[in-house]
Design a protein around this motif. Structure first.
Motif, PDB file in Angstrom:
ATOM      1  N   GLU A 103       9.753   6.430 -25.708  1.00  0.00           N
ATOM      2  CA  GLU A 103       9.155   6.199 -27.022  1.00  0.00           C
ATOM      3  C   GLU A 103      10.115   6.466 -28.177  1.00  0.00           C
ATOM      4  O   GLU A 103       9.971   5.904 -29.265  1.00  0.00           O
ATOM      5  CB  GLU A 103       7.925   7.106 -27.157  1.00  0.00           C
ATOM      6  N   MET A 106      11.413   4.109 -30.965  1.00  0.00           N
ATOM      7  CA  MET A 106      10.396   3.593 -31.874  1.00  0.00           C
ATOM      8  C   MET A 106      10.050   4.628 -32.951  1.00  0.00           C
ATOM      9  O   MET A 106       9.687   4.266 -34.074  1.00  0.00           O
ATOM     10  CB  MET A 106       9.143   3.190 -31.107  1.00  0.00           C
ATOM     11  N   ARG A 109      12.577   4.253 -35.566  1.00  0.00           N
ATOM     12  CA  ARG A 109      12.228   3.092 -36.395  1.00  0.00           C
ATOM     13  C   ARG A 109      11.103   3.442 -37.365  1.00  0.00           C
ATOM     14  O   ARG A 109      11.143   3.073 -38.545  1.00  0.00           O
ATOM     15  CB  ARG A 109      11.816   1.934 -35.487  1.00  0.00           C
ATOM     16  N   GLU A 113      10.080   3.773 -42.204  1.00  0.00           N
ATOM     17  CA  GLU A 113       9.015   3.115 -42.956  1.00  0.00           C
ATOM     18  C   GLU A 113       8.713   3.897 -44.239  1.00  0.00           C
ATOM     19  O   GLU A 113       8.552   5.116 -44.207  1.00  0.00           O
ATOM     20  CB  GLU A 113       7.751   3.011 -42.111  1.00  0.00           C
ATOM     21  N   THR A 183       5.447   1.536 -28.748  1.00  0.00           N
ATOM     22  CA  THR A 183       6.322   0.539 -28.128  1.00  0.00           C
ATOM     23  C   THR A 183       6.594  -0.599 -29.105  1.00  0.00           C
ATOM     24  O   THR A 183       5.898  -0.742 -30.119  1.00  0.00           O
ATOM     25  CB  THR A 183       5.669  -0.046 -26.857  1.00  0.00           C
ATOM     26  N   PRO A 184       7.566  -1.454 -28.791  1.00  0.00           N
ATOM     27  CA  PRO A 184       7.784  -2.633 -29.645  1.00  0.00           C
ATOM     28  C   PRO A 184       6.546  -3.522 -29.713  1.00  0.00           C
ATOM     29  O   PRO A 184       6.292  -4.164 -30.731  1.00  0.00           O
ATOM     30  CB  PRO A 184       8.951  -3.349 -28.953  1.00  0.00           C
ATOM     31  N   ASP A 185       5.758  -3.547 -28.641  1.00  0.00           N
ATOM     32  CA  ASP A 185       4.576  -4.406 -28.612  1.00  0.00           C
ATOM     33  C   ASP A 185       3.445  -3.900 -29.497  1.00  0.00           C
ATOM     34  O   ASP A 185       2.711  -4.697 -30.082  1.00  0.00           O
ATOM     35  CB  ASP A 185       4.059  -4.543 -27.172  1.00  0.00           C
ATOM     36  N   ASN A 186       3.280  -2.574 -29.581  1.00  0.00           N
ATOM     37  CA  ASN A 186       2.156  -2.051 -30.377  1.00  0.00           C
ATOM     38  C   ASN A 186       2.593  -1.483 -31.722  1.00  0.00           C
ATOM     39  O   ASN A 186       1.763  -0.968 -32.468  1.00  0.00           O
ATOM     40  CB  ASN A 186       1.366  -0.995 -29.591  1.00  0.00           C
ATOM     41  N   PHE A 187       3.873  -1.588 -32.038  1.00  0.00           N
ATOM     42  CA  PHE A 187       4.384  -0.973 -33.270  1.00  0.00           C
ATOM     43  C   PHE A 187       3.658  -1.501 -34.505  1.00  0.00           C
ATOM     44  O   PHE A 187       3.236  -0.725 -35.365  1.00  0.00           O
ATOM     45  CB  PHE A 187       5.886  -1.221 -33.412  1.00  0.00           C
TER      46      PHE A 187
END
Length: 204
Positions: A103, A106, A109, A113, A183-187
């Motif tokens: 994880e 992410m 990343r 924000e 994850t990149p999919d649920n970010f």
């Protein structure tokens, strides 16, 4: 002449061997059946409820992780008194947690924000230096990290297992909880949930 004692003691061995083969197979079938039924019911196995959602963060005051620095500056510890004024994302992690390592990019990343404060709770490390080494190796996404050596703070949050992430509104109330890893999919969806937590608090 056959020894009756030997005959009695040796006969059960094939039975015991058979049981050793059958029991694991039955256990596997049972677990598979339970998993299948949960999928058919539409229940997400990771969707564990949290009684803390909608409640103020529990009171805690955790020391800093020994020796942890970011850009040469010591990273402070974490207390519940600091969790007001902006959206705060609390990630509960541990150096010994394999999913936490998956994880972590992410979280790096997420830390970029705008308008979001990302902090960490380092859960039950085997030694005081483990958390520092983990973050020094993978990067420090957190503006503050509390060392929860006893696990007491995590228990008060209702943590089932690491990693878990809590979204706290600017009013200090827990608005949402992410079970499992970012994850990149649920970010994108998680980021939407984080932003929504701030809007809910502002509207109240």
């Amino acid at each position: 002449m056959t020894d009756l004692h030997d005959d009695v003691t040796e006969r059960p061995l094939p039975v015991r061997r058979s049981l050793l083969l059958i029991v694991p197979a039955l256990a596997f079938v049972l677990l598979a059946a339970v998993f299948f039924l949960r999928l058919r019911s539409g229940v997400d196995p990771a969707a564990l409820p949290s009684a803390m959602i909608g409640k103020p963060v529990p009171s805690f005051d955790l020391p800093a992780v020994p020796g942890l620095t970011a850009a040469g500056v010591p990273v402070p510890g974490l207390s519940s008194a600091e969790l007001k004024g902006q959206i705060t994302v609390i990630n509960v992690f541990a150096s010994w947690c394999a999913p936490c390592q998956v994880e972590h990019p992410m979280l790096m990343r997420l830390a970029k924000e705008p308008g979001i404060r990302l902090v960490g709770i380092d859960y039950k490390e085997p030694n005081p230096e483990a958390g520092q080494r983990f973050l020094a190796r993978h990067g420090v996404p957190f503006s503050a990290v509390g060392a929860d050596a006893s696990g007491r703070a995590a228990i008060d949050f209702g943590v089932y297992g690491v990693p878990e992430t809590f979204i706290v509104g600017p009013d200090g109330v827990i608005r949402d909880k992410l079970v499992g890893i970012l994850t990149p999919d649920n970010f994108a969806s998680v980021l939407t949930r984080i932003r929504a937590a701030g809007k809910v608090a502002a509207a109240q």
